[in-house]
Design a protein around this motif. Structure first.
Motif, PDB file in Angstrom:
ATOM      1  N   MET A  89       0.854  -1.193   0.000  1.00  0.00           N
ATOM      2  CA  MET A  89       0.000   0.000   0.000  1.00  0.00           C
ATOM      3  C   MET A  89       0.895   1.250   0.000  1.00  0.00           C
ATOM      4  SD  MET A  89      -3.532   0.205   2.018  1.00  0.00           S
ATOM      5  CE  MET A  89      -3.036   0.594   3.683  1.00  0.00           C
ATOM      6  N   ASN A  90       0.694   2.146  -0.950  1.00  0.00           N
ATOM      7  CA  ASN A  90       1.506   3.358  -0.975  1.00  0.00           C
ATOM      8  C   ASN A  90       0.858   4.474  -0.145  1.00  0.00           C
ATOM      9  OD1 ASN A  90      -0.358   4.810  -2.542  1.00  0.00           O
ATOM     10  ND2 ASN A  90       0.622   4.217  -4.457  1.00  0.00           N
ATOM     11  N   ALA A  91       1.550   5.613  -0.078  1.00  0.00           N
ATOM     12  CA  ALA A  91       1.102   6.721   0.779  1.00  0.00           C
ATOM     13  C   ALA A  91      -0.303   7.210   0.417  1.00  0.00           C
ATOM     14  CB  ALA A  91       2.104   7.871   0.684  1.00  0.00           C
ATOM     15  N   ILE A  92      -0.642   7.203  -0.878  1.00  0.00           N
ATOM     16  CA  ILE A  92      -1.974   7.669  -1.293  1.00  0.00           C
ATOM     17  C   ILE A  92      -3.035   6.698  -0.789  1.00  0.00           C
ATOM     18  CG2 ILE A  92      -3.433   8.302  -3.261  1.00  0.00           C
ATOM     19  CD1 ILE A  92      -0.904   8.727  -4.890  1.00  0.00           C
ATOM     20  N   GLU A  93      -2.750   5.404  -0.954  1.00  0.00           N
ATOM     21  CA  GLU A  93      -3.725   4.393  -0.516  1.00  0.00           C
ATOM     22  C   GLU A  93      -3.864   4.365   0.999  1.00  0.00           C
ATOM     23  OE1 GLU A  93      -3.256   1.086  -4.062  1.00  0.00           O
ATOM     24  OE2 GLU A  93      -1.614   1.387  -2.662  1.00  0.00           O
ATOM     25  N   GLU A  94      -2.756   4.578   1.714  1.00  0.00           N
ATOM     26  CA  GLU A  94      -2.821   4.611   3.179  1.00  0.00           C
ATOM     27  C   GLU A  94      -3.706   5.766   3.651  1.00  0.00           C
ATOM     28  OE1 GLU A  94       1.634   2.818   3.931  1.00  0.00           O
ATOM     29  OE2 GLU A  94       1.120   4.712   4.909  1.00  0.00           O
ATOM     30  N   LEU A  95      -3.493   6.933   3.016  1.00  0.00           N
ATOM     31  CA  LEU A  95      -4.286   8.105   3.392  1.00  0.00           C
ATOM     32  C   LEU A  95      -5.761   7.876   3.056  1.00  0.00           C
ATOM     33  CD1 LEU A  95      -4.348  11.000   4.461  1.00  0.00           C
ATOM     34  CD2 LEU A  95      -3.815  11.804   2.173  1.00  0.00           C
ATOM     35  N   ALA A  96      -6.016   7.304   1.863  1.00  0.00           N
ATOM     36  CA  ALA A  96      -7.396   7.023   1.444  1.00  0.00           C
ATOM     37  C   ALA A  96      -8.049   6.049   2.421  1.00  0.00           C
ATOM     38  CB  ALA A  96      -7.410   6.463   0.031  1.00  0.00           C
ATOM     39  N   ASP A  97      -7.270   5.096   2.919  1.00  0.00           N
ATOM     40  CA  ASP A  97      -7.765   4.118   3.868  1.00  0.00           C
ATOM     41  C   ASP A  97      -8.240   4.805   5.155  1.00  0.00           C
ATOM     42  OD1 ASP A  97      -7.948   1.221   3.867  1.00  0.00           O
ATOM     43  OD2 ASP A  97      -6.776   1.347   5.717  1.00  0.00           O
ATOM     44  N   SER A  98      -7.460   5.808   5.605  1.00  0.00           N
ATOM     45  CA  SER A  98      -7.863   6.553   6.804  1.00  0.00           C
ATOM     46  C   SER A  98      -9.142   7.352   6.538  1.00  0.00           C
ATOM     47  CB  SER A  98      -6.748   7.503   7.240  1.00  0.00           C
ATOM     48  OG  SER A  98      -5.655   6.756   7.734  1.00  0.00           O
ATOM     49  N   PHE A  99      -9.207   7.979   5.363  1.00  0.00           N
ATOM     50  CA  PHE A  99     -10.407   8.755   5.038  1.00  0.00           C
ATOM     51  C   PHE A  99     -11.643   7.860   4.973  1.00  0.00           C
ATOM     52  CE2 PHE A  99      -7.786  12.398   3.627  1.00  0.00           C
ATOM     53  CZ  PHE A  99      -8.521  13.407   4.230  1.00  0.00           C
ATOM     54  N   SER A 100     -11.462   6.630   4.446  1.00  0.00           N
ATOM     55  CA  SER A 100     -12.634   5.770   4.292  1.00  0.00           C
ATOM     56  C   SER A 100     -13.116   5.220   5.635  1.00  0.00           C
ATOM     57  CB  SER A 100     -12.357   4.642   3.297  1.00  0.00           C
ATOM     58  OG  SER A 100     -11.390   3.770   3.820  1.00  0.00           O
ATOM     59  N   ARG A 101     -12.355   5.449   6.730  1.00  0.00           N
ATOM     60  CA  ARG A 101     -12.829   5.065   8.068  1.00  0.00           C
ATOM     61  C   ARG A 101     -13.815   6.086   8.621  1.00  0.00           C
ATOM     62  NH1 ARG A 101      -8.237   3.063  12.283  1.00  0.00           N
ATOM     63  NH2 ARG A 101      -9.903   3.637  13.719  1.00  0.00           N
ATOM     64  N   LEU A 102     -13.888   7.261   7.982  1.00  0.00           N
ATOM     65  CA  LEU A 102     -14.754   8.325   8.486  1.00  0.00           C
ATOM     66  C   LEU A 102     -16.190   8.114   8.018  1.00  0.00           C
ATOM     67  CD1 LEU A 102     -12.356  11.309   7.739  1.00  0.00           C
ATOM     68  CD2 LEU A 102     -12.535   9.941   9.810  1.00  0.00           C
ATOM     69  N   PRO A 103     -17.177   8.576   8.803  1.00  0.00           N
ATOM     70  CA  PRO A 103     -18.573   8.353   8.422  1.00  0.00           C
ATOM     71  C   PRO A 103     -18.931   9.081   7.126  1.00  0.00           C
ATOM     72  CG  PRO A 103     -18.426   9.849  10.300  1.00  0.00           C
ATOM     73  CD  PRO A 103     -17.047   9.306  10.068  1.00  0.00           C
ATOM     74  N   GLY A 104     -19.591   8.380   6.217  1.00  0.00           N
ATOM     75  CA  GLY A 104     -20.086   8.989   4.987  1.00  0.00           C
ATOM     76  C   GLY A 104     -19.075   9.075   3.864  1.00  0.00           C
ATOM     77  N   ILE A 105     -17.859   8.538   4.066  1.00  0.00           N
ATOM     78  CA  ILE A 105     -16.856   8.572   3.006  1.00  0.00           C
ATOM     79  C   ILE A 105     -16.552   7.143   2.550  1.00  0.00           C
ATOM     80  CG2 ILE A 105     -14.515   9.287   2.362  1.00  0.00           C
ATOM     81  CD1 ILE A 105     -14.686  11.548   4.269  1.00  0.00           C
ATOM     82  N   GLY A 106     -16.874   6.849   1.297  1.00  0.00           N
ATOM     83  CA  GLY A 106     -16.629   5.521   0.739  1.00  0.00           C
ATOM     84  C   GLY A 106     -15.226   5.422   0.164  1.00  0.00           C
ATOM     85  N   LYS A 107     -14.887   4.247  -0.377  1.00  0.00           N
ATOM     86  CA  LYS A 107     -13.553   4.000  -0.910  1.00  0.00           C
ATOM     87  C   LYS A 107     -13.208   4.940  -2.066  1.00  0.00           C
ATOM     88  CE  LYS A 107     -11.565  -0.418   0.263  1.00  0.00           C
ATOM     89  NZ  LYS A 107     -10.514   0.385   0.899  1.00  0.00           N
ATOM     90  N   LYS A 108     -14.185   5.166  -2.953  1.00  0.00           N
ATOM     91  CA  LYS A 108     -13.933   6.005  -4.136  1.00  0.00           C
ATOM     92  C   LYS A 108     -13.712   7.469  -3.750  1.00  0.00           C
ATOM     93  CE  LYS A 108     -15.056   3.735  -8.284  1.00  0.00           C
ATOM     94  NZ  LYS A 108     -15.535   3.893  -9.664  1.00  0.00           N
ATOM     95  N   SER A 109     -14.588   8.002  -2.876  1.00  0.00           N
ATOM     96  CA  SER A 109     -14.423   9.393  -2.429  1.00  0.00           C
ATOM     97  C   SER A 109     -13.100   9.541  -1.711  1.00  0.00           C
ATOM     98  CB  SER A 109     -15.526   9.820  -1.458  1.00  0.00           C
ATOM     99  OG  SER A 109     -16.760   9.316  -1.823  1.00  0.00           O
ATOM    100  N   ALA A 110     -12.725   8.533  -0.927  1.00  0.00           N
ATOM    101  CA  ALA A 110     -11.478   8.594  -0.163  1.00  0.00           C
ATOM    102  C   ALA A 110     -10.283   8.713  -1.115  1.00  0.00           C
ATOM    103  CB  ALA A 110     -11.349   7.354   0.719  1.00  0.00           C
ATOM    104  N   MET A 111     -10.301   7.967  -2.217  1.00  0.00           N
ATOM    105  CA  MET A 111      -9.206   8.054  -3.191  1.00  0.00           C
ATOM    106  C   MET A 111      -9.217   9.438  -3.851  1.00  0.00           C
ATOM    107  SD  MET A 111      -7.135   5.554  -3.301  1.00  0.00           S
ATOM    108  CE  MET A 111      -6.228   5.438  -4.832  1.00  0.00           C
ATOM    109  N   ARG A 112     -10.415   9.910  -4.183  1.00  0.00           N
ATOM    110  CA  ARG A 112     -10.559  11.207  -4.838  1.00  0.00           C
ATOM    111  C   ARG A 112     -10.003  12.316  -3.946  1.00  0.00           C
ATOM    112  NH1 ARG A 112     -15.886  13.779  -5.312  1.00  0.00           N
ATOM    113  NH2 ARG A 112     -15.512  15.722  -6.449  1.00  0.00           N
ATOM    114  N   ILE A 113     -10.314  12.243  -2.655  1.00  0.00           N
ATOM    115  CA  ILE A 113      -9.832  13.243  -1.705  1.00  0.00           C
ATOM    116  C   ILE A 113      -8.309  13.184  -1.607  1.00  0.00           C
ATOM    117  CG2 ILE A 113      -9.793  13.865   0.750  1.00  0.00           C
ATOM    118  CD1 ILE A 113     -12.768  12.927   0.841  1.00  0.00           C
ATOM    119  N   SER A 114      -7.757  11.964  -1.555  1.00  0.00           N
ATOM    120  CA  SER A 114      -6.307  11.824  -1.421  1.00  0.00           C
ATOM    121  C   SER A 114      -5.589  12.407  -2.632  1.00  0.00           C
ATOM    122  CB  SER A 114      -5.934  10.350  -1.262  1.00  0.00           C
ATOM    123  OG  SER A 114      -6.550   9.838  -0.111  1.00  0.00           O
TER     124      SER A 114
END
Lengths: 195, 195
Positions: free
Chosen positions: A1-26
């Motif tokens: 898992m690279n830095a972008i995916e790690e960050l996206a993983d943290s974002f996707s733990r938040l309420p209302g944020i799915g895997k796709k939005s998390a990647m988009r945000i990262s």
């Protein structure tokens, strides 16, 4: 898992944020100013240190007692009882209520093993007994647990002689009858106002 | 503005997160493990340091050249041209393509003052001239700018004799004709396949 995916993983733990939005945000953050990222990171790490619970009402606050409890211009004869600390901010933001608050920290939910003793009900009774409060407005959610808790509080406060009321529940303003559920409709009939 | 509102303010700067969701997330984080918050903060602050652009293809990577460019098992005769670094990850995740990539860094958009020289097209021609590539698959978005850019690249690569192709565009799989827009429908007619 690279830095972008790690960050996206943290974002996707938040309420209302799915895997796709998390990647988009990262990806978006890769093009953001590093200064914003540092500030954002600082806000995350200092959140728990900066935010405490008010020792009087239980709301989230940076000072103790909180700004509401220490505001001498507020009506100290009115006390609004809510379930969660964030409910204080929601109600206060509506500017409909200028009294004080009391946070229960939850609702009576026997199935989850939460009884009255786990909630800040004893402290509520103490506050009422101090004598300044004339009316207790119960603003627990209009759910089975919220109603049960409201009823319990109403009974436990009855001997003190204080007025106990409950927020009206019914059709939301701007809503459509067509989309109202049966329970809400039933409530709005029971709580109807005669002109 | 208190710590919760400051944090919510930062969250609401992110794409797809409104003011209400931002507050909800901030309250949620108050009940999260502080260890998660520290890790999250660390991921934010180290993002720019850890993620670079691959000097060969332009994709986001932690190593240079990136894992795809240095993977000897990939088909080095196929080159997929994309607009943005994140498109590499999207296409690679589909497992439909096992060749190499080339990131343009945008599309030709005269109205925004972006011409071919601002994009990594010169580098693309160099890579093709090295001789290993047999086919260039243009995967720019099916927009006016994406089409213009594809056409421009096709013309500039014509003298090299390399095969140049473009990703098919038409009805999305699982979609419904009823919801297809006119342009997509027109494309799917023009690109129809004869059995």
């Amino acid at each position: 898992m690279n830095a972008i995916e790690e960050l996206a993983d943290s974002f996707s733990r938040l309420p209302g944020i799915g895997k796709k939005s998390a990647m988009r945000i990262s990806y978006h953050l890769l093009n953001e100013d590093p200064a914003f990222l540092s500030q954002f990171a600082r806000e995350l790490t200092t959140l728990h240190q900066r935010i405490k619970r008010c020792s009087v009402c239980g709301a989230y606050t940076e000072t103790d007692p909180c700004a509401i409890c220490s505001d001498l211009l507020r009506d100290r004869s009115l006390l609004c009882v809510v379930e969660q600390p964030q409910d204080v901010m929601t109600i206060d933001a509506s500017h409909e209520f200028r009294g004080l608050f009391h946070v229960l920290g939850g609702v009576i939910a026997p199935l989850e093993g939460i009884g009255p003793t786990q909630l800040s009900i004893g402290r509520l009774v103490e506050r009422v007994k101090e004598g300044e409060i004339k009316e207790v407005i119960i603003a627990t959610n209009p759910t089975v647990e919220g109603d049960t808790t409201a009823l319990y509080i109403q009974r436990i406060l009855a001997p003190t002689g204080v007025t106990v009321s409950r927020l009206a529940s019914g059709l939301p303003v701007g809503g459509d009858l067509e989309y109202a559920d049966k329970l809400t409709l039933a409530r709005s009939f029971r709580g109807r106002i005669t002109y």
